[in-house]
Design a protein around this motif. Structure first.
Motif, PDB file in Angstrom:
ATOM      1  N   SER A 107      20.024 -50.569 -89.857  1.00 17.63           N
ATOM      2  CA  SER A 107      20.786 -50.424 -88.620  1.00 17.63           C
ATOM      3  C   SER A 107      21.601 -51.674 -88.314  1.00 17.63           C
ATOM      4  O   SER A 107      22.745 -51.598 -87.859  1.00 17.63           O
ATOM      5  CB  SER A 107      19.832 -50.123 -87.461  1.00 17.63           C
ATOM      6  N   VAL A 108      21.014 -52.839 -88.573  1.00 18.84           N
ATOM      7  CA  VAL A 108      21.745 -54.096 -88.356  1.00 18.84           C
ATOM      8  C   VAL A 108      22.921 -54.200 -89.323  1.00 18.84           C
ATOM      9  O   VAL A 108      24.037 -54.582 -88.947  1.00 18.84           O
ATOM     10  CB  VAL A 108      20.793 -55.299 -88.513  1.00 18.84           C
ATOM     11  N   THR A 109      22.673 -53.846 -90.572  1.00 19.73           N
ATOM     12  CA  THR A 109      23.724 -53.927 -91.582  1.00 19.73           C
ATOM     13  C   THR A 109      24.895 -52.998 -91.256  1.00 19.73           C
ATOM     14  O   THR A 109      26.069 -53.361 -91.452  1.00 19.73           O
ATOM     15  CB  THR A 109      23.156 -53.551 -92.967  1.00 19.73           C
TER      16      THR A 109
ATOM     17  N   SER B  45      29.403 -54.728 -80.804  1.00 20.20           N
ATOM     18  CA  SER B  45      30.083 -56.018 -80.801  1.00 20.20           C
ATOM     19  C   SER B  45      29.155 -57.182 -80.477  1.00 20.20           C
ATOM     20  O   SER B  45      29.552 -58.336 -80.597  1.00 20.20           O
ATOM     21  CB  SER B  45      31.237 -56.001 -79.786  1.00 20.20           C
ATOM     22  N   SER B  46      27.942 -56.906 -80.060  1.00 19.73           N
ATOM     23  CA  SER B  46      27.012 -57.981 -79.701  1.00 19.73           C
ATOM     24  C   SER B  46      25.585 -57.547 -79.985  1.00 19.73           C
ATOM     25  O   SER B  46      25.279 -56.349 -80.111  1.00 19.73           O
ATOM     26  CB  SER B  46      27.150 -58.333 -78.213  1.00 19.73           C
ATOM     27  N   ALA B  47      24.703 -58.556 -80.044  1.00 17.89           N
ATOM     28  CA  ALA B  47      23.288 -58.266 -80.280  1.00 17.89           C
ATOM     29  C   ALA B  47      22.705 -57.475 -79.118  1.00 17.89           C
ATOM     30  O   ALA B  47      21.860 -56.585 -79.310  1.00 17.89           O
ATOM     31  CB  ALA B  47      22.518 -59.570 -80.472  1.00 17.89           C
ATOM     32  N   GLY B  48      23.159 -57.802 -77.908  1.00 20.66           N
ATOM     33  CA  GLY B  48      22.670 -57.083 -76.745  1.00 20.66           C
ATOM     34  C   GLY B  48      23.010 -55.603 -76.793  1.00 20.66           C
ATOM     35  O   GLY B  48      22.194 -54.749 -76.450  1.00 20.66           O
ATOM     36  N   ALA B  49      24.227 -55.302 -77.234  1.00 22.36           N
ATOM     37  CA  ALA B  49      24.640 -53.905 -77.351  1.00 22.36           C
ATOM     38  C   ALA B  49      23.829 -53.193 -78.429  1.00 22.36           C
ATOM     39  O   ALA B  49      23.479 -52.014 -78.277  1.00 22.36           O
ATOM     40  CB  ALA B  49      26.135 -53.840 -77.673  1.00 22.36           C
ATOM     41  N   TRP B  50      23.535 -53.923 -79.513  1.00 19.79           N
ATOM     42  CA  TRP B  50      22.714 -53.324 -80.576  1.00 19.79           C
ATOM     43  C   TRP B  50      21.316 -53.007 -80.068  1.00 19.79           C
ATOM     44  O   TRP B  50      20.778 -51.919 -80.329  1.00 19.79           O
ATOM     45  CB  TRP B  50      22.646 -54.266 -81.780  1.00 19.79           C
ATOM     46  N   VAL B  51      20.709 -53.950 -79.332  1.00 15.67           N
ATOM     47  CA  VAL B  51      19.364 -53.721 -78.778  1.00 15.67           C
ATOM     48  C   VAL B  51      19.382 -52.526 -77.829  1.00 15.67           C
ATOM     49  O   VAL B  51      18.479 -51.679 -77.845  1.00 15.67           O
ATOM     50  CB  VAL B  51      18.849 -54.979 -78.061  1.00 15.67           C
TER      51      VAL B  51
END
Length: 221
Positions: free
Chosen positions: A47-49, A54-60
């Motif tokens: 999922s990270v790859t 656009s940001s780590a916060g949005a990914w979390v």
């Protein structure tokens, strides 16, 4: 030492010589559990790859259900391993029955990363819950059956029967609570996997079981 005790000791030594040591099985089991716990992280790595956020916060924010089930499965597998580790601490030998019970248990452990990935890949439905929580029920049930097997085969270990019986009571409670959690998920799906927190009732229920058992075994005045 009496003749009977000497014969019993000789028979025990002969039985020990015929049964393989449990050490290789313990080491193999530890390795399988370690691999299964490592596999849990792979969907999150992918999922990270492949992330488009656009940001780590949005990914979390986008992946928090996957993060939650990852942490839940990691803790559950760790607890299953701790239970298995304590159960086998004084197991010295393995026969065919114990070997196959352990193999079945390892199969359920290896399946859990797949069941975990299913929960975050597909839309929630009863089959997804059945695959995940059903896997946990099966893992717990096989552990319980393994403890029953060891109670019935004292030649395989040096543990006290009372300790195994106490562990058996806890195992039965945990297995039943997994089943209760699954039924509650079907009945009240809004809370979903939060129902697994009913497992925190294990200790209170066990305490009630112990008190009830002690009252029944106490001699009447």
């Amino acid at each position: 030492m009496t003749d009977a005790e000497s014969r019993a000791a000789d028979e025990q030594r002969a039985a020990d010589a015929e049964l393989p040591s449990a050490e290789r099985l313990k080491a193999f089991t530890d390795a399988v559990v370690a691999i299964a716990m490592t596999l849990l992280i792979l969907p999150l790595m992918d999922s990270v790859t492949d992330a488009t956020e656009s940001s780590a916060g949005a990914w979390v924010a986008a992946e928090w259900p996957s993060l939650l089930t990852f942490m839940l499965s990691f803790v559950l597998i760790a607890n299953f391993w701790l239970t298995h580790h304590r159960m086998f601490a004084r197991v010295t030998h393995v026969d065919q029955g114990l070997l196959w019970l352990t193999i079945v248990w390892m199969f359920t452990i290896v399946w859990l990363p797949v069941a975990t990935a299913i929960t975050s890949t597909f839309d929630p439905d009863p089959i997804e819950k059945l695959l995940y929580v059903g896997s946990l029920i099966l893992t717990s049930l096989v552990l319980t059956l393994t403890r029953v097997y060891l109670i019935r085969h004292p030649e395989l270990h040096h543990e006290s029967q009372d300790k195994f019986r106490d562990g058996l009571a806890v195992g039965v409670i945990i297995t039943v609570l997994f089943g209760v959690a699954l039924l509650l998920m079907f009945a009240i799906p809004a809370l979903n996997y939060w129902w697994l927190f009913v497992l925190f009732l294990t200790r209170p229920i066990y305490a009630i079981v112990v008190r009830t058992r002690d009252r029944r075994t106490q001699p009447r005045a």
